[in-house]
Design a protein around this motif. Structure first.
Motif, PDB file in Angstrom:
ATOM      1  N   ALA A  85       0.846  -1.201   0.000  1.00 34.10           N
ATOM      2  CA  ALA A  85       0.000   0.000   0.000  1.00 34.10           C
ATOM      3  C   ALA A  85       0.880   1.249   0.000  1.00 34.10           C
ATOM      4  O   ALA A  85       0.620   2.219  -0.723  1.00 34.10           O
ATOM      5  CB  ALA A  85      -0.928  -0.015   1.206  1.00 34.10           C
ATOM      6  N   ILE A  86       1.947   1.224   0.803  1.00 39.55           N
ATOM      7  CA  ILE A  86       2.877   2.358   0.840  1.00 39.55           C
ATOM      8  C   ILE A  86       3.619   2.487  -0.485  1.00 39.55           C
ATOM      9  O   ILE A  86       3.719   3.581  -1.065  1.00 39.55           O
ATOM     10  CB  ILE A  86       3.880   2.193   1.999  1.00 39.55           C
ATOM     11  N   ILE A  87       4.159   1.373  -0.992  1.00 36.94           N
ATOM     12  CA  ILE A  87       4.994   1.423  -2.192  1.00 36.94           C
ATOM     13  C   ILE A  87       4.205   1.909  -3.398  1.00 36.94           C
ATOM     14  O   ILE A  87       4.600   2.859  -4.086  1.00 36.94           O
ATOM     15  CB  ILE A  87       5.628   0.051  -2.470  1.00 36.94           C
ATOM     16  N   TYR A  88       3.062   1.287  -3.662  1.00 35.16           N
ATOM     17  CA  TYR A  88       2.318   1.653  -4.854  1.00 35.16           C
ATOM     18  C   TYR A  88       1.632   3.004  -4.705  1.00 35.16           C
ATOM     19  O   TYR A  88       1.459   3.723  -5.696  1.00 35.16           O
ATOM     20  CB  TYR A  88       1.317   0.551  -5.209  1.00 35.16           C
ATOM     21  N   GLY A  89       1.285   3.376  -3.486  1.00 34.81           N
ATOM     22  CA  GLY A  89       0.770   4.720  -3.268  1.00 34.81           C
ATOM     23  C   GLY A  89       1.832   5.779  -3.539  1.00 34.81           C
ATOM     24  O   GLY A  89       1.564   6.810  -4.155  1.00 34.81           O
ATOM     25  N   ALA A  90       3.073   5.508  -3.082  1.00 34.13           N
ATOM     26  CA  ALA A  90       4.173   6.451  -3.325  1.00 34.13           C
ATOM     27  C   ALA A  90       4.510   6.533  -4.802  1.00 34.13           C
ATOM     28  O   ALA A  90       4.814   7.614  -5.329  1.00 34.13           O
ATOM     29  CB  ALA A  90       5.400   6.032  -2.514  1.00 34.13           C
ATOM     30  N   ILE A  91       4.475   5.398  -5.497  1.00 34.44           N
ATOM     31  CA  ILE A  91       4.743   5.407  -6.943  1.00 34.44           C
ATOM     32  C   ILE A  91       3.703   6.242  -7.670  1.00 34.44           C
ATOM     33  O   ILE A  91       4.023   7.073  -8.530  1.00 34.44           O
ATOM     34  CB  ILE A  91       4.779   3.968  -7.491  1.00 34.44           C
ATOM     35  N   LEU A 168      14.552   6.005  -4.197  1.00 39.84           N
ATOM     36  CA  LEU A 168      14.639   6.633  -5.517  1.00 39.84           C
ATOM     37  C   LEU A 168      13.481   7.610  -5.732  1.00 39.84           C
ATOM     38  O   LEU A 168      13.660   8.690  -6.309  1.00 39.84           O
ATOM     39  CB  LEU A 168      14.633   5.559  -6.597  1.00 39.84           C
ATOM     40  N   LEU A 169      12.293   7.258  -5.271  1.00 47.52           N
ATOM     41  CA  LEU A 169      11.147   8.167  -5.376  1.00 47.52           C
ATOM     42  C   LEU A 169      11.412   9.443  -4.580  1.00 47.52           C
ATOM     43  O   LEU A 169      11.056  10.549  -5.024  1.00 47.52           O
ATOM     44  CB  LEU A 169       9.883   7.482  -4.861  1.00 47.52           C
ATOM     45  N   ALA A 170      12.025   9.306  -3.415  1.00 51.25           N
ATOM     46  CA  ALA A 170      12.345  10.483  -2.612  1.00 51.25           C
ATOM     47  C   ALA A 170      13.346  11.386  -3.335  1.00 51.25           C
ATOM     48  O   ALA A 170      13.255  12.621  -3.263  1.00 51.25           O
ATOM     49  CB  ALA A 170      12.891  10.057  -1.249  1.00 51.25           C
ATOM     50  N   LEU A 184      10.503   9.283   5.204  1.00 51.73           N
ATOM     51  CA  LEU A 184       9.892   8.554   6.312  1.00 51.73           C
ATOM     52  C   LEU A 184       9.232   7.266   5.822  1.00 51.73           C
ATOM     53  O   LEU A 184       9.330   6.217   6.472  1.00 51.73           O
ATOM     54  CB  LEU A 184       8.856   9.441   7.010  1.00 51.73           C
ATOM     55  N   LEU A 185       8.578   7.339   4.656  1.00 57.04           N
ATOM     56  CA  LEU A 185       7.955   6.133   4.096  1.00 57.04           C
ATOM     57  C   LEU A 185       9.000   5.110   3.683  1.00 57.04           C
ATOM     58  O   LEU A 185       8.767   3.897   3.774  1.00 57.04           O
ATOM     59  CB  LEU A 185       7.065   6.511   2.912  1.00 57.04           C
ATOM     60  N   THR A 186      10.162   5.585   3.217  1.00 55.86           N
ATOM     61  CA  THR A 186      11.259   4.668   2.888  1.00 55.86           C
ATOM     62  C   THR A 186      11.711   3.911   4.130  1.00 55.86           C
ATOM     63  O   THR A 186      11.914   2.693   4.088  1.00 55.86           O
ATOM     64  CB  THR A 186      12.446   5.444   2.291  1.00 55.86           C
ATOM     65  N   ALA A 188       9.884   3.334   6.726  1.00 53.00           N
ATOM     66  CA  ALA A 188       8.800   2.427   7.114  1.00 53.00           C
ATOM     67  C   ALA A 188       8.842   1.140   6.290  1.00 53.00           C
ATOM     68  O   ALA A 188       8.694   0.036   6.833  1.00 53.00           O
ATOM     69  CB  ALA A 188       7.449   3.124   6.936  1.00 53.00           C
ATOM     70  N   VAL A 189       9.068   1.267   4.979  1.00 56.12           N
ATOM     71  CA  VAL A 189       9.147   0.079   4.128  1.00 56.12           C
ATOM     72  C   VAL A 189      10.356  -0.771   4.512  1.00 56.12           C
ATOM     73  O   VAL A 189      10.270  -2.010   4.568  1.00 56.12           O
ATOM     74  CB  VAL A 189       9.201   0.478   2.645  1.00 56.12           C
ATOM     75  N   GLY A 190      11.479  -0.135   4.800  1.00 53.48           N
ATOM     76  CA  GLY A 190      12.656  -0.883   5.229  1.00 53.48           C
ATOM     77  C   GLY A 190      12.393  -1.671   6.496  1.00 53.48           C
ATOM     78  O   GLY A 190      12.811  -2.833   6.620  1.00 53.48           O
ATOM     79  N   LEU A 191      11.688  -1.067   7.438  1.00 47.55           N
ATOM     80  CA  LEU A 191      11.355  -1.764   8.680  1.00 47.55           C
ATOM     81  C   LEU A 191      10.375  -2.909   8.424  1.00 47.55           C
ATOM     82  O   LEU A 191      10.511  -3.997   8.991  1.00 47.55           O
ATOM     83  CB  LEU A 191      10.765  -0.769   9.678  1.00 47.55           C
ATOM     84  N   LEU A 192       9.400  -2.673   7.559  1.00 46.60           N
ATOM     85  CA  LEU A 192       8.390  -3.701   7.286  1.00 46.60           C
ATOM     86  C   LEU A 192       8.993  -4.943   6.620  1.00 46.60           C
ATOM     87  O   LEU A 192       8.615  -6.072   6.951  1.00 46.60           O
ATOM     88  CB  LEU A 192       7.281  -3.117   6.411  1.00 46.60           C
ATOM     89  N   VAL A 193       9.919  -4.746   5.679  1.00 49.33           N
ATOM     90  CA  VAL A 193      10.506  -5.927   5.034  1.00 49.33           C
ATOM     91  C   VAL A 193      11.394  -6.701   6.001  1.00 49.33           C
ATOM     92  O   VAL A 193      11.587  -7.917   5.843  1.00 49.33           O
ATOM     93  CB  VAL A 193      11.283  -5.548   3.749  1.00 49.33           C
ATOM     94  N   LEU A 194      11.922  -6.012   7.029  1.00 52.02           N
ATOM     95  CA  LEU A 194      12.671  -6.722   8.069  1.00 52.02           C
ATOM     96  C   LEU A 194      11.728  -7.507   8.971  1.00 52.02           C
ATOM     97  O   LEU A 194      12.025  -8.641   9.362  1.00 52.02           O
ATOM     98  CB  LEU A 194      13.502  -5.742   8.895  1.00 52.02           C
ATOM     99  N   VAL A 195      10.598  -6.912   9.308  1.00 56.54           N
ATOM    100  CA  VAL A 195       9.599  -7.613  10.113  1.00 56.54           C
ATOM    101  C   VAL A 195       9.102  -8.852   9.380  1.00 56.54           C
ATOM    102  O   VAL A 195       8.848  -9.896   9.988  1.00 56.54           O
ATOM    103  CB  VAL A 195       8.439  -6.664  10.460  1.00 56.54           C
TER     104      VAL A 195
END
Length: 234
Positions: A85-91, A168-170, A184-186, A188-195
């Motif tokens: 949701a974060i990734i495709y929303g940011a794209i 890259l989007l940032a 900040l979203l970057t 968050a995504v980094g933390l989520l893929v670790l979780v």
């Protein structure tokens, strides 16, 4: 004397300036822009038939499992839905921003191409096994492209493509507020893929560096040549 109605500045900001409306015609008039745009689109299209086979090769190849003490500090959950949701929303938001700005869009396209090439190179050079507690990440787009069924792609580890794409989007956007939000979203995504345990912390930490390198290379490709000095006729 009649008084003029107050000007609503927020309404004025909603309309793009005339220069922005003329940005595409002005860019298209430049041969260099047309050549660079056509070339990067051709290169990106050329990756489409190569990428699935490459990632299936990566998945079939054994690798090394790394020790990562940071992962032991994090819980394990399936967070596929918020991640994408974060990734495709940011794209989507970044594309809306870039489409009226052809020069920034061109650089973003080249940066994305370089990012894919860099990632394929590091994946080929560093065969790795995923963390033992991995929870398969379900990407609604990539699962369709790779036709993932019983054997998902889980050995595409160094570096994190999800985190690098967000970084890259940032870089592609402009404005302190926009870049702060995407930064900040970057994170968050980094933390989520670790979780989710689909990456090691090394993969996530390295991702912004490769995103910056890809964006820098794109800047070199898209750099305008200085105008030739006018001849004095002497």
């Amino acid at each position: 004397m009649a008084t003029l109605p107050p000007v609503n500045l927020s309404q004025l900001k909603a309309f793009p300036p005339a220069g922005r409306r003329a940005a595409w015609p002005a860019a298209w008039d430049r041969t260099g822009f047309r050549v660079r745009l056509g070339l990067v689109l051709a290169l990106l299209l050329g990756l489409l038939p190569v990428v699935p086979g490459f990632y299936h090769f990566i998945q079939a190849r054994p690798g090394h499992r790394l020790f990562d003490p940071l992962l032991a500090l994090l819980p394990v959950h399936d967070v596929s839905a918020p991640t994408f949701a974060i990734i495709y929303g940011a794209i989507a938001g970044t594309l809306v921003y870039l489409l009226p700005r052809p020069n920034l869009l061109l650089r973003a396209l080249w940066a994305y191409y370089f990012l894919q090439v860099l990632r394929m190179a590091t994946l080929w050079l560093l065969p790795l096994e995923p963390p033992t507690t991995l929870v398969v990440l379900h990407d609604p787009v990539m699962d369709h492209i790779f036709k993932v069924t019983t054997q998902p792609i889980v050995r595409d580890l160094f570096f994190s493509g999800h985190t690098a794409t967000m970084a890259l989007l940032a870089l592609a956007g402009r404005g302190r507020g926009w870049r702060l939000l995407l930064g900040l979203l970057t994170g968050a995504v980094g933390l989520l893929v670790l979780v989710q345990r689909v990456h090691y912390s090394y993969d996530v930490l390295a991702a912004p560096l490769f995103a910056w390198l890809a964006y820098w290379l794109a800047g070199r490709v898209c750099r305008k040549k200085p105008a030739a000095p006018a001849s004095s006729g002497l």
